[in-house]
Scaffold this motif. Structure first.
Motif, PDB file in Angstrom:
ATOM      1  N   ASN A 152       0.845  -1.189  -0.086  1.00  0.00           N
ATOM      2  CA  ASN A 152      -0.057  -0.144  -0.060  1.00  0.00           C
ATOM      3  C   ASN A 152       0.872   1.507   0.145  1.00  0.00           C
ATOM      4  OD1 ASN A 152      -2.454  -1.177   0.125  1.00  0.00           O
ATOM      5  ND2 ASN A 152      -2.285  -1.580   2.431  1.00  0.00           N
ATOM      6  N   SER A 153       2.030   1.341   0.769  1.00  0.00           N
ATOM      7  CA  SER A 153       2.689   2.390   0.898  1.00  0.00           C
ATOM      8  C   SER A 153       3.937   1.895   1.729  1.00  0.00           C
ATOM      9  CB  SER A 153       1.985   3.735   1.732  1.00  0.00           C
ATOM     10  OG  SER A 153       1.754   2.946   3.139  1.00  0.00           O
ATOM     11  N   MET A 154       4.956   2.958   1.380  1.00  0.00           N
ATOM     12  CA  MET A 154       6.378   2.833   2.289  1.00  0.00           C
ATOM     13  C   MET A 154       6.837   4.192   2.878  1.00  0.00           C
ATOM     14  SD  MET A 154       8.088   0.777  -0.899  1.00  0.00           S
ATOM     15  CE  MET A 154       9.569   0.052   0.063  1.00  0.00           C
ATOM     16  N   CYS A 202      12.301   2.506   8.646  1.00  0.00           N
ATOM     17  CA  CYS A 202      11.528   2.457   7.491  1.00  0.00           C
ATOM     18  C   CYS A 202      10.244   1.589   7.905  1.00  0.00           C
ATOM     19  CB  CYS A 202      12.024   1.813   6.272  1.00  0.00           C
ATOM     20  SG  CYS A 202      12.862   0.274   6.484  1.00  0.00           S
ATOM     21  N   ASN A 203       9.069   1.872   7.130  1.00  0.00           N
ATOM     22  CA  ASN A 203       7.946   1.004   7.274  1.00  0.00           C
ATOM     23  C   ASN A 203       7.348   0.683   6.061  1.00  0.00           C
ATOM     24  OD1 ASN A 203       4.976   1.752   6.877  1.00  0.00           O
ATOM     25  ND2 ASN A 203       4.919   0.807   8.949  1.00  0.00           N
ATOM     26  N   VAL A 204       6.599  -0.573   5.988  1.00  0.00           N
ATOM     27  CA  VAL A 204       6.083  -0.794   4.779  1.00  0.00           C
ATOM     28  C   VAL A 204       4.657  -1.535   5.166  1.00  0.00           C
ATOM     29  CG1 VAL A 204       6.822  -3.309   4.662  1.00  0.00           C
ATOM     30  CG2 VAL A 204       5.894  -2.324   2.682  1.00  0.00           C
ATOM     31  N   ASN A 205       3.539  -0.959   4.442  1.00  0.00           N
ATOM     32  CA  ASN A 205       2.300  -1.294   4.825  1.00  0.00           C
ATOM     33  C   ASN A 205       1.877  -2.125   3.753  1.00  0.00           C
ATOM     34  OD1 ASN A 205      -0.830  -0.388   4.354  1.00  0.00           O
ATOM     35  ND2 ASN A 205      -0.387  -0.380   6.724  1.00  0.00           N
ATOM     36  N   LEU A 206       1.352  -3.393   4.122  1.00  0.00           N
ATOM     37  CA  LEU A 206       0.933  -4.583   3.010  1.00  0.00           C
ATOM     38  C   LEU A 206      -0.415  -4.515   3.120  1.00  0.00           C
ATOM     39  CD1 LEU A 206       3.975  -7.226   3.428  1.00  0.00           C
ATOM     40  CD2 LEU A 206       3.671  -4.986   1.922  1.00  0.00           C
ATOM     41  N   ARG A 207      -0.838  -4.947   1.909  1.00  0.00           N
ATOM     42  CA  ARG A 207      -2.698  -5.580   2.104  1.00  0.00           C
ATOM     43  C   ARG A 207      -2.244  -7.068   1.763  1.00  0.00           C
ATOM     44  NH1 ARG A 207      -7.082  -2.198  -0.010  1.00  0.00           N
ATOM     45  NH2 ARG A 207      -6.533  -1.347   1.807  1.00  0.00           N
ATOM     46  N   ILE A 208      -2.902  -7.798   3.026  1.00  0.00           N
ATOM     47  CA  ILE A 208      -2.662  -9.396   2.908  1.00  0.00           C
ATOM     48  C   ILE A 208      -4.206  -9.671   2.779  1.00  0.00           C
ATOM     49  CG2 ILE A 208      -2.039 -11.211   4.456  1.00  0.00           C
ATOM     50  CD1 ILE A 208      -0.152  -9.373   5.954  1.00  0.00           C
ATOM     51  N   VAL A 209      -4.211 -10.477   1.689  1.00  0.00           N
ATOM     52  CA  VAL A 209      -5.762 -11.182   1.328  1.00  0.00           C
ATOM     53  C   VAL A 209      -5.973 -12.290   2.385  1.00  0.00           C
ATOM     54  CG1 VAL A 209      -6.899 -12.265  -0.534  1.00  0.00           C
ATOM     55  CG2 VAL A 209      -5.357 -10.444  -1.052  1.00  0.00           C
ATOM     56  N   GLY A 256     -11.849 -12.378  -1.085  1.00  0.00           N
ATOM     57  CA  GLY A 256     -11.030 -11.254  -1.253  1.00  0.00           C
ATOM     58  C   GLY A 256     -10.946 -10.457   0.059  1.00  0.00           C
ATOM     59  N   ALA A 257     -11.367 -10.980   1.027  1.00  0.00           N
ATOM     60  CA  ALA A 257     -11.410 -10.399   2.416  1.00  0.00           C
ATOM     61  C   ALA A 257      -9.891  -9.928   2.570  1.00  0.00           C
ATOM     62  CB  ALA A 257     -11.721 -11.117   3.654  1.00  0.00           C
ATOM     63  N   TYR A 258      -9.329  -8.898   3.321  1.00  0.00           N
ATOM     64  CA  TYR A 258      -8.040  -8.567   3.585  1.00  0.00           C
ATOM     65  C   TYR A 258      -7.996  -8.026   4.806  1.00  0.00           C
ATOM     66  CZ  TYR A 258      -9.526  -3.951   2.104  1.00  0.00           C
ATOM     67  OH  TYR A 258     -10.180  -2.679   1.969  1.00  0.00           O
ATOM     68  N   ARG A 259      -6.579  -7.736   5.415  1.00  0.00           N
ATOM     69  CA  ARG A 259      -6.302  -6.911   6.369  1.00  0.00           C
ATOM     70  C   ARG A 259      -5.037  -6.089   5.894  1.00  0.00           C
ATOM     71  NH1 ARG A 259      -2.622  -9.306   9.795  1.00  0.00           N
ATOM     72  NH2 ARG A 259      -2.111 -11.549   9.349  1.00  0.00           N
ATOM     73  N   ASP A 260      -4.899  -4.965   6.277  1.00  0.00           N
ATOM     74  CA  ASP A 260      -3.693  -4.117   6.036  1.00  0.00           C
ATOM     75  C   ASP A 260      -2.674  -4.277   7.313  1.00  0.00           C
ATOM     76  OD1 ASP A 260      -5.348  -1.419   4.624  1.00  0.00           O
ATOM     77  OD2 ASP A 260      -4.559  -3.524   3.752  1.00  0.00           O
ATOM     78  N   ARG A 261      -1.275  -4.537   7.008  1.00  0.00           N
ATOM     79  CA  ARG A 261      -0.271  -4.690   8.306  1.00  0.00           C
ATOM     80  C   ARG A 261       0.710  -3.815   8.163  1.00  0.00           C
ATOM     81  NH1 ARG A 261       1.941 -10.293  10.667  1.00  0.00           N
ATOM     82  NH2 ARG A 261       3.267  -9.480  11.938  1.00  0.00           N
ATOM     83  N   ASP A 262       1.342  -3.326   8.973  1.00  0.00           N
ATOM     84  CA  ASP A 262       2.524  -2.636   9.100  1.00  0.00           C
ATOM     85  C   ASP A 262       3.717  -3.509   9.518  1.00  0.00           C
ATOM     86  OD1 ASP A 262       0.791   0.098  10.288  1.00  0.00           O
ATOM     87  OD2 ASP A 262       1.962   0.162   8.341  1.00  0.00           O
ATOM     88  N   TYR A 263       5.004  -3.356   8.931  1.00  0.00           N
ATOM     89  CA  TYR A 263       6.173  -3.930   9.023  1.00  0.00           C
ATOM     90  C   TYR A 263       7.206  -2.652   9.264  1.00  0.00           C
ATOM     91  CZ  TYR A 263       4.086  -8.154   7.627  1.00  0.00           C
ATOM     92  OH  TYR A 263       3.139  -9.633   7.813  1.00  0.00           O
TER      93      TYR A 263
END
Length: 125
Positions: free
Chosen positions: A32-34, A95-102, A107-114
């Protein structure tokens, strides 16, 4: 397993420049973003800059015009070019990465930060 590793921190005099890098590995989901965040000594973590999937960038007012966020074409490396550094820029930069995990086939998903562990930037006056 998603891993982020920052490099490029160090000691620099006020007015100098540094370029931070963040190597990202293990990503199997949509990004999603970094972004870059920093935590000054004795203070909470704060946003520095972000770059979206479409390439839109955002900067905090304190770094606007001095810092530039960018990434390589493969989204494997995130950069932060820091110019005209000031003593108040002293912090641990992460640094951060926000991922969209299906989650399922519907197609349900959740967004998660690393997050990476961070690299220390010290600006002397």
């Amino acid at each position: 397993q998603v891993q982020l590793a920052e490099s490029g921190g160090g000691l620099v005099q006020a007015g100098g420049s540094l370029r931070l890098s963040c190597l990202i590995s293990g990503v199997r989901s949509s990004i999603n973003s970094m972004g870059w965040y920093r935590q000054p000594p004795g203070n909470q973590r704060e946003l520095v800059a972000t770059i979206s999937k479409s390439g839109d960038t955002y900067y905090s007012d304190s770094v606007k015009g001095r810092f530039t966020i960018s990434r390589d074409n493969t989204w494997n490396t995130l950069f932060l070019q820091m110019n005209s550094l000031r003593p108040e820029d002293t912090a641990v930069y992460s640094c951060n990465v926000n991922l969209r995990i299906v989650i399922n086939v519907e197609g349900a998903y959740r967004d998660r930060d690393y997050w990476g562990k961070g690299t220390l930037v010290t600006v002397s006056s």
